[in-house]
Every structure is written in C-alpha cells, then in structure tokens.
Design a protein around this motif. Structure first.
Motif, PDB file in Angstrom:
ATOM      1  N   PHE A  36      37.942  25.004 -62.888  1.00  0.00           N
ATOM      2  CA  PHE A  36      36.457  25.208 -63.075  1.00  0.00           C
ATOM      3  C   PHE A  36      35.563  23.849 -63.438  1.00  0.00           C
ATOM      4  N   ASP A  37      34.334  23.966 -62.923  1.00  0.00           N
ATOM      5  CA  ASP A  37      33.351  22.516 -63.135  1.00  0.00           C
ATOM      6  C   ASP A  37      32.650  23.173 -64.441  1.00  0.00           C
ATOM      7  N   GLY A  38      32.692  22.695 -65.667  1.00  0.00           N
ATOM      8  CA  GLY A  38      31.926  22.849 -66.766  1.00  0.00           C
ATOM      9  C   GLY A  38      30.450  21.969 -66.474  1.00  0.00           C
ATOM     10  N   LYS A  39      29.471  22.728 -65.760  1.00  0.00           N
ATOM     11  CA  LYS A  39      28.351  21.862 -65.397  1.00  0.00           C
ATOM     12  C   LYS A  39      27.313  22.047 -66.352  1.00  0.00           C
ATOM     13  N   PRO A  40      26.799  20.766 -66.772  1.00  0.00           N
ATOM     14  CA  PRO A  40      25.511  20.580 -67.521  1.00  0.00           C
ATOM     15  C   PRO A  40      24.734  21.801 -67.605  1.00  0.00           C
ATOM     16  N   ASP A  41      24.365  22.363 -66.325  1.00  0.00           N
ATOM     17  CA  ASP A  41      23.437  23.525 -66.091  1.00  0.00           C
ATOM     18  C   ASP A  41      23.958  24.793 -66.834  1.00  0.00           C
ATOM     19  N   PHE A  42      25.243  24.814 -67.287  1.00  0.00           N
ATOM     20  CA  PHE A  42      25.760  25.707 -67.914  1.00  0.00           C
ATOM     21  C   PHE A  42      25.504  25.753 -69.545  1.00  0.00           C
ATOM     22  N   CYS A  43      25.145  24.734 -69.969  1.00  0.00           N
ATOM     23  CA  CYS A  43      25.174  24.664 -71.469  1.00  0.00           C
ATOM     24  C   CYS A  43      23.957  25.173 -72.095  1.00  0.00           C
TER      25      CYS A  43
END
Length: 150
Positions: A36-43
C-alpha cells in the motif's frame, strides 16, 4: 510470484486509492502480501496515517487472502473486524500480510497485520467474513442503481 485469481481482477476504486498492489501470495496456504502507499494525504494532524485508513488497508489484505485461496470463487463481506494499533504509521510504503485461519462453508476467519518498510508492526487485525459466491456478488452489484455524482 505464482499466478493467483487476483491477477485478472481490476482493483476497485477504494483499493486504487490505497495504492493496493499484490506483492506475493501462497493461495493454497491462504497467505498473501499486499503493498500500500501510505500517502501524506492519509495523515492525521499528528502526521501519522489515520487509523481508519490503516483499517481499510487491513480489510483490503484479509479479503483478498480468501479470494486467492478459493481461486476467485468467493468474495468476503466483513462481519466483524478487530484492529489493534501498535505503532504510529508514518507516510510511505506499508505492507499488509494476511493468513486465512479457517475457511468454513459460509464464514471465513482471517488474521492480518501491517508493517512499515523497516519491519515495524503497525497494526494487527482479525476478522470474520461472510463468504459470497463471486458470480452472485457481481450480479448483485450490477443490479444496484448507479451512485449519484458528488
């Protein structure tokens, strides 16, 4: 990596949002590894990947373990899922692993975990999931009215 029933499946929009990609699988063992990509948008405001996003990643790891194990014959519909958050998840690659612990006639039990690139365990989960025949799930989805645009 060996071929699985997931190879010909288009990931749904929610999986694409999470950056879902198959890394490895042992379908006969009921084991799978997903990236998975733990995107900064998910923070969240603290700068860590929000817990609901991590829960979605776990759900999107455990369900595919059943799908691969059953050679694409069965989808899962989550009945219960218990998540334990063990370490803060920083933005970056996140690895999900799941193992089918019991596959019954109508319900599957699956365990999963998420780790950071360095091997730190971020979260663990267990789920019970209703087993749904793939053909019936697709037919049901097609009979639902289209969602209204936002």
């Amino acid at each position: 990596m060996i071929a699985t029933a997931l190879d010909n499946l288009n990931p749904p929009p929610s999986s694409r949002l999470l950056g879902w990609h198959l890394l490895d699988a042992r379908p006969r063992d009921g084991w799978i590894r997903i990236g998975f990509d733990g995107k900064p948008d998910f923070c969240n405001p603290a700068g860590f990947v929000q817990g609901g996003i991590l829960s979605a990643m776990l759900d999107d790891t455990m369900g595919p373990a059943v799908f691969a194990m059953t050679e694409g014959r069965l989808y899962t519909a989550t009945i219960t899922m218990t998540v334990n958050f063990l370490s803060p998840a920083r933005p970056g690659p996140i690895i999900g692993e799941a193992n089918v612990t019991q596959l019954g006639k109508t319900v599957a039990f699956v365990e999963g975990r998420l780790t950071a690139e360095d091997g730190t365990v971020l979260a663990t989960a267990s789920t019970s999931a209703r087993l749904v025949e793939t053909a019936k799930a697709i037919a049901s989805a097609r009979s639902q009215p289209a969602a209204l645009p936002a």
